[in-house]
Design an enzyme around this catalytic site. Sequence first.
Site, short mmCIF file in Angstrom:
data_model
loop_
_atom_site.label_atom_id
_atom_site.label_comp_id
_atom_site.label_asym_id
_atom_site.label_seq_id
_atom_site.Cartn_x
_atom_site.Cartn_y
_atom_site.Cartn_z
N ILE A 12 36.29 38.17 36.29
CA ILE A 12 36.97 39.11 35.41
C ILE A 12 38.32 38.57 34.97
CG2 ILE A 12 37.98 41.43 35.24
CD1 ILE A 12 35.79 42.43 37.12
N ASP A 31 46.21 32.64 41.18
CA ASP A 31 44.96 32.65 41.95
C ASP A 31 45.09 31.66 43.10
OD1 ASP A 31 42.08 32.41 42.74
OD2 ASP A 31 41.79 33.58 40.90
N GLY A 36 37.95 32.05 43.18
CA GLY A 36 38.11 31.72 41.77
C GLY A 36 38.00 30.21 41.57
N ALA A 117 42.68 47.18 40.11
CA ALA A 117 41.22 47.18 40.02
C ALA A 117 40.62 47.72 41.31
CB ALA A 117 40.71 45.77 39.75
N TYR A 149 35.68 46.79 53.10
CA TYR A 149 36.01 46.68 51.69
C TYR A 149 36.34 48.05 51.11
CZ TYR A 149 35.35 45.69 46.69
OH TYR A 149 35.52 45.59 45.33
#
Length: 325
Positions: A12, A31, A36, A117, A149
């Site tokens: 994303i 990052d 990633g 997010a 999570y």
Amino acid sequence: MNFIITGAAGFIGSHLTAKLLALHHRVIAIDNLSTGFLHNLDLVKDHPNLTVVVADVQQLTDWEQYAIQGDVIVHLAATVGVKKVCADAHDTLTNNLDSTAAILDVAGRKKCKVFFASTSEVYGQSDKGHLSETDALSVYTTDQGRSSYVISKLTNEISCLNSHQLKSVPVIIGRFFNVTGGNQKSEFGMVIPTFINNAMAGTAITLYNDGSQRRSFCYIDDLLRAIVDLIAEPGAWGNIFNIGSDTSITIKELAEYIRMKCNSASEIVNTPMPPERAAKSEVYSRLPSLEKIYEFIQWKPEVHWQDSVAMIIEKKEKDLRGEML
């Protein structure tokens, strides 16, 4: 406008980075490359308005050179994917909690805005047809790896709202429902790239149980449009929004469509649930109500799931042809 994106080299994050640069914004892409990949940013790596920082937001101390008053921090960095989450539940919990705490601290000190997010996972198991932002939230059980999570995202939502209400940090929380698109990796259990890879290789496409689980898939371009438009809407700050598709299909339907689009001879097989999806941790159906986000920004998804899958397959085939040249 200045944007800071955490998790910018992820699926994303890399798409959002490209989107914001195309809209003539300045982007600082952060990052730690745990999930990633820098090559996700190859198409924009030489853009004059892009700064790439390879670092963990928890260890990044020199924020003075990055964050300035009025910046928007889009916090996407998190431990993600069922396989990775369940492999180390403790790391999932601490990483997601500590990274968000670091971002909220910076936002408070530097007077930045935060788009956080979150995830549809916070709704847990529910028999409702469409889930709204005011519905009850729940966790499976504390002995399931995936619960770490969910707990981390629930706690992060509370922390974001507390920062907004008590410290005047402008915050938007987006609960994402099954986002898909190009460059999404299969390594962490994402179903669409997994099925496409199987179909292209001619290997078996595996369904858990009978494949009757229902999922809705939101194409990445629709998600990006929602994020950008929410950030631009003054009334959105301090609110939680579902972002996803309110149309669902079974996983079996998805497998059959992907096999057909790939012109594949792959066999579709059934297997029992793996441990990370067993018992109450597996969700058989979850759909977002989109009434609230439509009320604020008149947003609804535009890309049908079949079209999104077809575009992903087309890009994958193009990439493979390029590798063979």
